[in-house]
Scaffold this motif. Sequence first.
Motif, PDB file in Angstrom:
ATOM      1  N   LEU A 142       0.851  -1.187   0.000  1.00 37.85           N
ATOM      2  CA  LEU A 142       0.000   0.000   0.000  1.00 37.85           C
ATOM      3  C   LEU A 142       0.888   1.239   0.000  1.00 37.85           C
ATOM      4  N   ASP A 143       0.826   1.988  -1.119  1.00 33.30           N
ATOM      5  CA  ASP A 143       1.709   3.135  -1.307  1.00 33.30           C
ATOM      6  C   ASP A 143       0.919   4.337  -1.824  1.00 33.30           C
ATOM      7  N   LEU A 178       0.698  -8.231   3.765  1.00 31.17           N
ATOM      8  CA  LEU A 178       0.287  -6.857   3.491  1.00 31.17           C
ATOM      9  C   LEU A 178       1.340  -5.940   4.095  1.00 31.17           C
ATOM     10  N   ALA A 179       1.861  -5.011   3.295  1.00 29.34           N
ATOM     11  CA  ALA A 179       2.878  -4.068   3.772  1.00 29.34           C
ATOM     12  C   ALA A 179       2.411  -2.644   3.522  1.00 29.34           C
ATOM     13  N   ILE A 180       2.452  -1.823   4.563  1.00 27.01           N
ATOM     14  CA  ILE A 180       1.983  -0.433   4.478  1.00 27.01           C
ATOM     15  C   ILE A 180       3.101   0.490   4.937  1.00 27.01           C
ATOM     16  N   TRP A 181       3.458   1.425   4.082  1.00 27.70           N
ATOM     17  CA  TRP A 181       4.513   2.392   4.389  1.00 27.70           C
ATOM     18  C   TRP A 181       3.927   3.576   5.135  1.00 27.70           C
ATOM     19  N   SER A 182       4.622   4.058   6.146  1.00 28.33           N
ATOM     20  CA  SER A 182       4.150   5.208   6.910  1.00 28.33           C
ATOM     21  C   SER A 182       5.302   6.141   7.217  1.00 28.33           C
ATOM     22  N   ALA A 183       5.054   7.432   7.069  1.00 28.17           N
ATOM     23  CA  ALA A 183       6.082   8.430   7.349  1.00 28.17           C
ATOM     24  C   ALA A 183       6.204   8.723   8.840  1.00 28.17           C
ATOM     25  N   LEU A 218       7.450   0.627   8.382  1.00 30.43           N
ATOM     26  CA  LEU A 218       6.779  -0.333   7.532  1.00 30.43           C
ATOM     27  C   LEU A 218       5.922  -1.214   8.422  1.00 30.43           C
ATOM     28  N   TYR A 219       4.619  -1.220   8.165  1.00 27.24           N
ATOM     29  CA  TYR A 219       3.702  -2.061   8.928  1.00 27.24           C
ATOM     30  C   TYR A 219       3.406  -3.299   8.117  1.00 27.24           C
TER      31      TYR A 219
END
Length: 227
Positions: A142-143, A178-183, A218-219
């Motif tokens: 998810l980007d 599932l990988a979700i990037w977060s700042a 990274l979640y």
Amino acid sequence: MEYVEIARTESERGELVLRERRPESGPASLELRANGVFVMDTLETSTEHALAESALAQVEDPRAVVVGGLGLGFTMHAVLADSRVEKVAVVEIEQALVDWMRDGTVPQGPALLADERVTVVVADIAVALAEAAPASYDLVLLDVDNGPGYLVHDTNAVLYREPFLEAARDVLRPGGVLAIWSAAEAPDLEETLGRVFDEAGAHRYDVLLQDREEEYWLYVARVPSTP
């Protein structure tokens, strides 16, 4: 610094602008902005590569991958660099952004989209995953934002809630991720992932961006390898 507008479009989500930054010295670069907010550029792409490479490292056999968000193509490019990947479905909600990649407005776009492993779907990622066949992917990246705390559009908040996360879980094969990037650190997201998946966690990454030290997250949530 000089800015030259390359392309502009309006959609129901607002304004999308591609412009070229021309410094007094050094190479020019492209910058993508949504409703006046900086999204990404072609100068600093380390976070996009880090997202893809870190997520791919979590999966033993990532043959089929979904990338939520096309951007300027760098996350997709990093995914395609992994020889284990056999197909990549890129889901992008903005038709104009896909067109800019295809027609060369974004110079690297035609070559990236010519890869026979790539399929581009113009749709909301939530709709696309809801319509996907169960257990059909090994990895969903998810980007579309920089995490729940830095939404490009307010409507993207639904992507960090249980119904969407459940849809992502359902399209994953056993052992899928599932990988979700977060700042920024997002403990609420980690807690929500933990309710939806059997295994979920956060990984911190220290990144140097234009001589600035940044901290990204990274979640990762995983489907069990066996039912």
